[in-house]
Design an enzyme around this catalytic site. Structure first.
Site, PDB file in Angstrom:
ATOM      1  N   TYR A  35     -33.769  63.226  21.284  1.00 18.91           N
ATOM      2  CA  TYR A  35     -33.729  62.144  22.266  1.00 18.91           C
ATOM      3  C   TYR A  35     -34.090  62.618  23.669  1.00 18.91           C
ATOM      4  O   TYR A  35     -34.681  61.873  24.441  1.00 18.91           O
ATOM      5  CB  TYR A  35     -32.320  61.547  22.320  1.00 18.91           C
ATOM      6  CG  TYR A  35     -32.008  60.558  21.234  1.00 18.91           C
ATOM      7  CD1 TYR A  35     -32.157  59.190  21.452  1.00 18.91           C
ATOM      8  CD2 TYR A  35     -31.557  60.974  19.997  1.00 18.91           C
ATOM      9  CE1 TYR A  35     -31.871  58.277  20.463  1.00 18.91           C
ATOM     10  CE2 TYR A  35     -31.260  60.068  18.993  1.00 18.91           C
ATOM     11  CZ  TYR A  35     -31.421  58.709  19.236  1.00 18.91           C
ATOM     12  OH  TYR A  35     -31.139  57.807  18.259  1.00 18.91           O
ATOM     13  N   ASP A  55     -38.747  72.768  17.000  1.00 18.78           N
ATOM     14  CA  ASP A  55     -37.555  72.160  16.411  1.00 18.78           C
ATOM     15  C   ASP A  55     -37.300  72.765  15.042  1.00 18.78           C
ATOM     16  O   ASP A  55     -38.242  73.028  14.285  1.00 18.78           O
ATOM     17  CB  ASP A  55     -37.713  70.634  16.309  1.00 18.78           C
ATOM     18  CG  ASP A  55     -36.369  69.941  16.344  1.00 18.78           C
ATOM     19  OD1 ASP A  55     -36.056  69.295  17.366  1.00 18.78           O
ATOM     20  OD2 ASP A  55     -35.598  70.077  15.355  1.00 18.78           O
ATOM     21  N   THR A  68     -26.349  69.390  28.091  1.00 17.66           N
ATOM     22  CA  THR A  68     -25.114  69.253  28.871  1.00 17.66           C
ATOM     23  C   THR A  68     -24.159  70.388  28.481  1.00 17.66           C
ATOM     24  O   THR A  68     -23.918  70.597  27.291  1.00 17.66           O
ATOM     25  CB  THR A  68     -24.457  67.901  28.532  1.00 17.66           C
ATOM     26  OG1 THR A  68     -25.428  66.879  28.745  1.00 17.66           O
ATOM     27  CG2 THR A  68     -23.235  67.659  29.370  1.00 17.66           C
ATOM     28  N   LYS A 113     -23.231  66.579  36.171  1.00 17.07           N
ATOM     29  CA  LYS A 113     -23.531  65.839  34.933  1.00 17.07           C
ATOM     30  C   LYS A 113     -22.229  65.374  34.271  1.00 17.07           C
ATOM     31  O   LYS A 113     -22.112  64.230  33.825  1.00 17.07           O
ATOM     32  CB  LYS A 113     -24.317  66.749  33.983  1.00 17.07           C
ATOM     33  CG  LYS A 113     -24.435  66.232  32.559  1.00 17.07           C
ATOM     34  CD  LYS A 113     -25.379  65.061  32.459  1.00 17.07           C
ATOM     35  CE  LYS A 113     -25.252  64.361  31.113  1.00 17.07           C
ATOM     36  NZ  LYS A 113     -26.016  63.138  31.039  1.00 17.07           N
ATOM     37  N   ARG A 120     -17.556  57.239  34.387  1.00 19.62           N
ATOM     38  CA  ARG A 120     -17.682  56.043  33.550  1.00 19.62           C
ATOM     39  C   ARG A 120     -16.522  55.965  32.544  1.00 19.62           C
ATOM     40  O   ARG A 120     -15.952  54.904  32.329  1.00 19.62           O
ATOM     41  CB  ARG A 120     -19.042  56.035  32.847  1.00 19.62           C
ATOM     42  CG  ARG A 120     -20.176  55.895  33.868  1.00 19.62           C
ATOM     43  CD  ARG A 120     -21.546  55.862  33.240  1.00 19.62           C
ATOM     44  NE  ARG A 120     -21.731  54.766  32.302  1.00 19.62           N
ATOM     45  CZ  ARG A 120     -21.897  53.492  32.637  1.00 19.62           C
ATOM     46  NH1 ARG A 120     -21.914  53.150  33.911  1.00 19.62           N
ATOM     47  NH2 ARG A 120     -22.062  52.576  31.726  1.00 19.62           N
ATOM     48  N   GLY A 135     -18.641  55.124  23.068  1.00 19.31           N
ATOM     49  CA  GLY A 135     -19.399  55.911  22.103  1.00 19.31           C
ATOM     50  C   GLY A 135     -20.575  56.598  22.741  1.00 19.31           C
ATOM     51  O   GLY A 135     -20.673  56.695  23.960  1.00 19.31           O
ATOM     52  N   CYS A 185     -22.636  61.162  25.066  1.00 12.78           N
ATOM     53  CA  CYS A 185     -22.247  61.779  26.338  1.00 12.78           C
ATOM     54  C   CYS A 185     -20.849  61.395  26.804  1.00 12.78           C
ATOM     55  O   CYS A 185     -20.001  62.264  27.012  1.00 12.78           O
ATOM     56  CB  CYS A 185     -23.249  61.387  27.413  1.00 12.78           C
ATOM     57  SG  CYS A 185     -24.897  62.025  27.119  1.00 12.78           S
ATOM     58  N   TYR A 224     -23.522  52.239  19.175  1.00 14.84           N
ATOM     59  CA  TYR A 224     -22.411  52.526  20.078  1.00 14.84           C
ATOM     60  C   TYR A 224     -22.395  51.614  21.298  1.00 14.84           C
ATOM     61  O   TYR A 224     -21.411  51.571  22.029  1.00 14.84           O
ATOM     62  CB  TYR A 224     -22.367  54.005  20.464  1.00 14.84           C
ATOM     63  CG  TYR A 224     -23.335  54.442  21.542  1.00 14.84           C
ATOM     64  CD1 TYR A 224     -23.034  54.289  22.888  1.00 14.84           C
ATOM     65  CD2 TYR A 224     -24.544  55.040  21.215  1.00 14.84           C
ATOM     66  CE1 TYR A 224     -23.910  54.697  23.874  1.00 14.84           C
ATOM     67  CE2 TYR A 224     -25.424  55.451  22.179  1.00 14.84           C
ATOM     68  CZ  TYR A 224     -25.104  55.275  23.505  1.00 14.84           C
ATOM     69  OH  TYR A 224     -25.984  55.681  24.483  1.00 14.84           O
ATOM     70  N   ARG A 250     -24.428  57.191  17.337  1.00 13.33           N
ATOM     71  CA  ARG A 250     -23.626  58.410  17.518  1.00 13.33           C
ATOM     72  C   ARG A 250     -22.290  58.112  18.199  1.00 13.33           C
ATOM     73  O   ARG A 250     -22.231  57.438  19.212  1.00 13.33           O
ATOM     74  CB  ARG A 250     -24.432  59.446  18.311  1.00 13.33           C
ATOM     75  CG  ARG A 250     -25.594  59.945  17.477  1.00 13.33           C
ATOM     76  CD  ARG A 250     -26.397  60.973  18.184  1.00 13.33           C
ATOM     77  NE  ARG A 250     -27.145  60.428  19.299  1.00 13.33           N
ATOM     78  CZ  ARG A 250     -27.960  61.150  20.053  1.00 13.33           C
ATOM     79  NH1 ARG A 250     -28.107  62.425  19.809  1.00 13.33           N
ATOM     80  NH2 ARG A 250     -28.609  60.606  21.035  1.00 13.33           N
TER      81      ARG A 250
HETATM   82  N1  LIG Z   1     -29.173  61.521  24.038  1.00 10.58           N
HETATM   83  C1  LIG Z   1     -28.900  61.311  25.302  1.00 10.58           C
HETATM   84  O1  LIG Z   1     -28.954  60.185  25.759  1.00 10.58           O
HETATM   85  C2  LIG Z   1     -28.542  62.446  26.239  1.00 10.58           C
HETATM   86  C3  LIG Z   1     -28.470  62.173  27.604  1.00 10.58           C
HETATM   87  C4  LIG Z   1     -28.174  63.200  28.468  1.00 10.58           C
HETATM   88  C5  LIG Z   1     -27.942  64.480  27.985  1.00 10.58           C
HETATM   89  N2  LIG Z   1     -27.991  64.750  26.651  1.00 10.58           N
HETATM   90  C6  LIG Z   1     -27.772  66.129  26.224  1.00 10.58           C
HETATM   91  O2  LIG Z   1     -29.028  66.674  25.838  1.00 10.58           O
HETATM   92  C7  LIG Z   1     -28.849  67.623  24.782  1.00 10.58           C
HETATM   93  C8  LIG Z   1     -29.722  67.248  23.602  1.00 10.58           C
HETATM   94  O3  LIG Z   1     -29.299  65.990  23.123  1.00 10.58           O
HETATM   95  P1  LIG Z   1     -30.209  65.056  22.232  1.00 10.58           P
HETATM   96  O4  LIG Z   1     -29.617  63.709  22.312  1.00 10.58           O
HETATM   97  O5  LIG Z   1     -31.647  65.236  22.579  1.00 10.58           O
HETATM   98  O6  LIG Z   1     -29.958  65.684  20.774  1.00 10.58           O
HETATM   99  P2  LIG Z   1     -30.799  65.413  19.465  1.00 10.58           P
HETATM  100  O7  LIG Z   1     -29.916  65.735  18.334  1.00 10.58           O
HETATM  101  O8  LIG Z   1     -31.492  64.097  19.526  1.00 10.58           O
HETATM  102  O9  LIG Z   1     -31.962  66.510  19.531  1.00 10.58           O
HETATM  103  C9  LIG Z   1     -31.749  67.870  19.536  1.00 10.58           C
HETATM  104  C10 LIG Z   1     -32.809  68.545  18.684  1.00 10.58           C
HETATM  105  O10 LIG Z   1     -32.602  69.955  18.779  1.00 10.58           O
HETATM  106  C11 LIG Z   1     -32.962  70.515  17.509  1.00 10.58           C
HETATM  107  N3  LIG Z   1     -32.402  71.860  17.444  1.00 10.58           N
HETATM  108  C12 LIG Z   1     -31.118  72.247  17.270  1.00 10.58           C
HETATM  109  N4  LIG Z   1     -31.023  73.591  17.334  1.00 10.58           N
HETATM  110  C13 LIG Z   1     -32.276  74.064  17.557  1.00 10.58           C
HETATM  111  C14 LIG Z   1     -32.826  75.363  17.734  1.00 10.58           C
HETATM  112  N5  LIG Z   1     -32.077  76.462  17.712  1.00 10.58           N
HETATM  113  N6  LIG Z   1     -34.153  75.466  17.944  1.00 10.58           N
HETATM  114  C15 LIG Z   1     -34.942  74.359  17.964  1.00 10.58           C
HETATM  115  N7  LIG Z   1     -34.464  73.114  17.811  1.00 10.58           N
HETATM  116  C16 LIG Z   1     -33.158  72.962  17.621  1.00 10.58           C
HETATM  117  C17 LIG Z   1     -32.433  69.514  16.518  1.00 10.58           C
HETATM  118  O11 LIG Z   1     -33.057  69.635  15.264  1.00 10.58           O
HETATM  119  C18 LIG Z   1     -32.739  68.177  17.216  1.00 10.58           C
HETATM  120  O12 LIG Z   1     -33.968  67.646  16.816  1.00 10.58           O
HETATM  121  C19 LIG Z   1     -27.357  67.633  24.491  1.00 10.58           C
HETATM  122  O13 LIG Z   1     -26.751  68.654  25.231  1.00 10.58           O
HETATM  123  C20 LIG Z   1     -26.898  66.286  24.999  1.00 10.58           C
HETATM  124  O14 LIG Z   1     -25.539  66.302  25.356  1.00 10.58           O
HETATM  125  C21 LIG Z   1     -28.302  63.748  25.775  1.00 10.58           C
END
Ligand SMILES: NC(=O)c1ccc[n+]([C@@H]2O[C@H](COP(=O)([O-])OP(=O)(O)OC[C@H]3O[C@@H](n4cnc5c(N)ncnc54)[C@H](O)[C@@H]3O)[C@@H](O)[C@H]2O)c1
Length: 401
Positions: free
Chosen positions: A14, A34, A122, A207, A214, A258, A261, A317, A325
């Site tokens: 994401y 990935d 994060t 962050k 919230r 949900g 974050c 969520y 999630r």
């Molecule tokens: N989704 C959100 O809205 C959001 C917003 C702000 C911050 N975050 C933070 O961003 C970070 C990532 O979240 P996300 O939502 O993108 O997660 P996600 O699960 O959508 O994507 C993470 C990706 O990382 C890959 N991955 C895991 N370990 C790996 C490795 N060693 N090498 C290569 N790829 C690997 C997974 O296969 C997955 O595709 C988290 O710390 C999350 O807290 C997310």
């Protein structure tokens, strides 16, 4: 304007994939890395694996297709972005940084003098200094001297990623000025919001503060809604009236919190300073309790009905997303099913969970229709089909929260 760089984005979910797309669109040569083969394949085939129409359009741009490839392992580059998950260890209620550590360890063999590493995941405060820096320095390079490290946390709103990733102001946190300068230059290639430079620890805490703000305010609204229920008054009406005070802005109560974050990040603050996190902890407790309160309301509504049939709508969520999630809606349904209730659970936005026909038909024979997530489409159907819904139900009861 910055010269095009070679940029490796580790973790193309994401957060990582939108960044990779916009970096590629800005002219950089981007390699998405990935561990999930399906994601690697999808990117190489130009298929978006997250549901964001505006991003698919970017993926389809010829320049983006030419500049973005994906693979399973890192390679040498100028800049490394890390956007892997940093979930909560549910038992200990602390950050599980195993994926961040694995990602950073995996890139050490490819590091060269002058590289920039940007952590977007994060993390609890001090992670850059105390966890990442020692791992990165196994390369023989020294962070702040010939290797540069920044923490630039992501603030995007799932469902509106393209707008937000470009227009949100962005925190650029690093211990040394050169890391800040390099990171700001990379972000300026696709961010139109302001780039706000600070140190790494401040960036890490900001962050977490944003999501904790919230969480605590949602908990306050939920607690006030419970008080209003005790008093037999309409909580939403009371909140709307209170918000007419010029300096009051109460949030909406709901069925819990949900997503990836808000229910998680407050724990990362408590982890580093539990003595000063009492309000934060209490808010987490209040919000985590909400699905239990909602399930209790549903049980109460069908009390005395023989073999009650419940139809629950919404599994995401929050409204208007398919993201499930940490969804409190899913938790509510789990609680009811664990009690033996017959619950048909639908969400028209979640793959495989859509009701087959109309909302009114999905409610046929039911004793309670529970709207757990107020997706705009669902609410429009509820309004338009209300008389038919009431006729189709065995007991015409609709619960909203
Ligand atoms: N989704 C959100 O809205 C959001 C917003 C702000 C911050 N975050 C933070 O961003 C970070 C990532 O979240 P996300 O939502 O993108 O997660 P996600 O699960 O959508 O994507 C993470 C990706 O990382 C890959 N991955 C895991 N370990 C790996 C490795 N060693 N090498 C290569 N790829 C690997 C997974 O296969 C997955 O595709 C988290 O710390 C999350 O807290 C997310």
């Amino acid at each position: 304007m910055m010269q095009p760089q070679k940029i490796v984005v580790i973790g193309t979910g994401y957060v990582g994939l939108p960044a990779a797309l916009l970096l590629a669109r800005a002219g950089h040569s981007v390699v998405g890395v990935d561990i999930n083969d399906n994601i690697v394949r999808a990117i190489n085939e130009g298929v978006l694996h997250i549901n964001e129409a505006a991003l698919q359009a970017i993926m389809d741009e010829p320049a983006v297709r030419a500049n973005l490839t994906a693979q399973a392992t890192p390679c040498a580059a100028d800049v490394f972005f890390i956007a892997v998950p940093s979930p909560l260890d549910q038992r200990k209620k602390v950050a599980d940084l195993s994926m961040v550590v694995a990602a950073v360890e995996g890139l050490v063999p490819y590091l060269r003098a002058g590289n920039l590493v940007v952590l977007e995941s994060t993390v609890p405060p001090l992670t850059c200094r105390e966890l990442l820096t020692p791992i990165l320095e196994r390369s023989g390079l020294k962070v702040g001297e010939n290797l540069f490290l920044a923490h630039c946390p992501e603030r995007i709103l799932p469902g509106d990623v393209f707008y937000e990733i470009v227009h949100n102001d962005r925190i650029i946190g690093a211990r040394d000025a050169h890391s800040r300068k390099l990171a700001a230059a990379v972000y300026s290639s696709f961010v139109k919001g302001e780039l706000l430079e600070t140190d790494d620890v401040t960036a890490e805490l900001c962050k977490l503060m944003e999501n904790t703000y919230r969480d605590v305010n949602i908990a306050l609204a939920n607690e006030l809604a419970a008080v209003a229920a005790t008093l037999g008054i309409d909580a939403r009406a009371a909140i709307a009236l209170s918000n007419r005070h010029p300096r009051v802005n109460l949030m909406e109560p709901g069925i819990g919190v949900g997503g990836h974050c808000i229910p998680i990040d407050p724990w990362f603050i408590k982890e580093v300073d539990p003595a000063n996190s009492r309000l934060i902890f209490a808010a987490r407790m209040v919000n985590d309790e909400m699905p239990h309160r909602v399930a209790a309301r549903v049980r109460q509504s069908v009390r005395g009905v023989p073999g009650p049939r419940i139809v629950a709508i919404g599994a995401a969520y929050k409204p208007n997303t398919e993201d499930m999630r940490e969804s409190p809606a899913v938790h509510v349904v789990e609680l009811l099913r664990a009690d033996g209730y017959d619950v048909a659970h639908f969400d028209p936005l979640v793959k495989g969970m859509a009701y087959p026909d109309t909302l009114a038909k999905a409610c046929a024979g039911a004793d309670c229709l529970v709207i757990l997530v107020e997706h705009a489409g669902v609410m429009a159907e509820l309004d338009a089909q209300r008389p038919e819904i009431d006729r189709n139900m065995r007991t015409a009861q609709v619960l909203r929260f």
